[in-house]
Enzyme design. Sequence first.
Site, short mmCIF file in Angstrom:
data_model
loop_
_atom_site.label_atom_id
_atom_site.label_comp_id
_atom_site.label_asym_id
_atom_site.label_seq_id
_atom_site.Cartn_x
_atom_site.Cartn_y
_atom_site.Cartn_z
N ASP A 110 0.84 -1.20 0.00
CA ASP A 110 0.00 0.00 0.00
C ASP A 110 0.88 1.26 0.00
O ASP A 110 1.86 1.34 0.75
CB ASP A 110 -0.88 -0.01 1.26
CG ASP A 110 -1.91 1.10 1.25
OD1 ASP A 110 -2.74 1.12 0.34
OD2 ASP A 110 -1.90 1.95 2.17
N GLU A 162 1.73 -0.61 -5.06
CA GLU A 162 0.74 0.43 -5.36
C GLU A 162 1.52 1.73 -5.38
O GLU A 162 1.85 2.28 -4.33
CB GLU A 162 -0.36 0.50 -4.31
CG GLU A 162 -1.46 1.47 -4.74
CD GLU A 162 -2.00 2.41 -3.69
OE1 GLU A 162 -3.00 3.07 -3.94
OE2 GLU A 162 -1.39 2.52 -2.60
C1 NOJ Z 1 -4.41 2.92 -1.08
C2 NOJ Z 1 -5.55 2.03 -0.79
O1 NOJ Z 1 -5.85 1.27 -1.92
C3 NOJ Z 1 -6.68 2.92 -0.37
O2 NOJ Z 1 -7.90 2.23 -0.29
C4 NOJ Z 1 -6.31 3.58 0.93
O3 NOJ Z 1 -7.31 4.50 1.29
C5 NOJ Z 1 -4.97 4.32 0.81
N1 NOJ Z 1 -3.98 3.56 0.11
C6 NOJ Z 1 -4.42 4.64 2.17
O4 NOJ Z 1 -3.98 3.47 2.81
#
Ligand code: NOJ
Length: 542
Positions: free
Chosen positions: A199, A258
């Site tokens: 993440d 991500e």
């Molecule tokens: C990316 C995640 O996919 C999202 O859902 C989240 O709100 C943010 N990162 C913060 O962790």
Amino acid sequence: MGNDWWRTAAIYQIYVRSFADSDGDGVGDLGGVRNRLDHLAGLGVDALWLTPFYASPMADGGYDVADYRAVDPLFGDLSDAEALIAEAHARGLRVLVDVVPNHTSSRHPWFVEALDSEPGSAARQRYVFRDGRDGDPPNDWESMFGGPAWTRVPDGQWYLHLFDPAQPDLNWQHPDVHAEFEDILRFWLDRGVDGFRIDVAHGLVKADGLPDVGRTDQAGLLTTRELPFFDQDGVHEIYREWRKILDSYPGERIAVAEAWVPSPDRLARYLRADELHQAFNFHYVETDWSAAGFREVVDASLAAVADVDAPTTWVLSNHDVRRHVTRYGGGERGLARARAAALLTFALPGSVYVYQGEELGLPEVTDLPDEVLTDPVWERSGHTDRGRDGCRVPLPWSGTAPPFGFGGPTWLPQPADWSAHTVEAQEGDPHSTLTLYRRALALRRELPETGLRWFDPAARDATGCDARADVLAFARGDGFVCTVNFGDVPVTLPRPGRPLLASHPGVAGDGGDPDPAGRENGDGVVTLPPNSAVWWSGDTHG
Ligand code: NOJ
């Protein structure tokens, strides 16, 4: 399970809260995933990615983790997670779990300790605490959810949170943070997971001195501009450490980033041989429905990874963006485009991600009542942005009325008219989106392991005019061709081979139809319906 499985894998994203419910409380859980593993194996994916199911106050749907080694009671317990991993493996499905290293929950014991400690204390140094500027925050950084990225604590100091105030950013210059996350990775690797989705992988390191950005609307700059809190060179050191850990385990354990970065080239830096295996291709997600746009993003994505010997990923939707049926215009047309996009996407070289519900053709739910919205974006934006709940509505499994076999009442209400979208309704229907996905994912396994070669489709519209600007055509090796008509009118083109599968209902390669691509117009010319894609076996070319 062979080598390099991840280079071509189809990976199914499970947003656990909304996938399937085993105990009738209207919230999806790990037991629900276990109960539906046959659906996933039958769909033909290779791996599952589970969004966070860890102990959490749920300020951001579990991306606010209070204990990285415990399962939240909402979702089950550790034995459910272990059983799920084992049962998935027994069906040949690999399992990736989310790791959330940029921030913890504000209820994490470390942050509780930091708040109880003095400014400058060791406990505060695990996070990003600073003094303000004349009563204002330490700099002009904004939360991705809206508002300032800083919150003041009673003694006057401020702490950084790039997301919600309930998600304080960790300080990755602190050795405790490194040690803790290495241990968390090992904890889940020891339990058999095949890898991690990281993440906010681009956020862990901030520019020295925390300089101002100098402008507002910073969340809107994510994929266009360099920012002092994202994509700093120092993050790569962390992933080199993590790669050593992954490689020290048997089997091929992987990590997918991500990372919202300004260009495909910047993304490729996360994929160098001693770093991560994959990164989500958000430039692909952001591409509008047009032949030129898709051609450009496909070329840029493939070119960017060519130098680092990594596969590209292809992503149409996830739990943070509007579902692509709706992004592409909604209604019948949006669905037709989404089905065509699936065939286009699954025909590309690399790895694909499928977000739960896209195999059912689900649209975004755009009319959730204000009072049910849970995404922090809704509050933080001062009720100007309705947030991401609309792509997180629990899946419809069966029956003709909510909760459509999910269990419930569901935590977000399902539209009453989703009966045609259920798995039960689509099962066995040769024209359903579920059937299209199953066929496409099965055929995809047979695609040649080569790159892609565009060719001129020589397409014409009904008036005989050149329609090539609306059509993409490419081959993989000698035996496979994909054609996509992005336009709103039918086009004709020289028949590229024997049709294998088509996205358009009624011409979808459903067995009895002698020419699933559409009517044969004589002289080896075929018609492609508007907003449709066809896969062809090129071996009967000519
Ligand atoms: C990316 C995640 O996919 C999202 O859902 C989240 O709100 C943010 N990162 C913060 O962790």
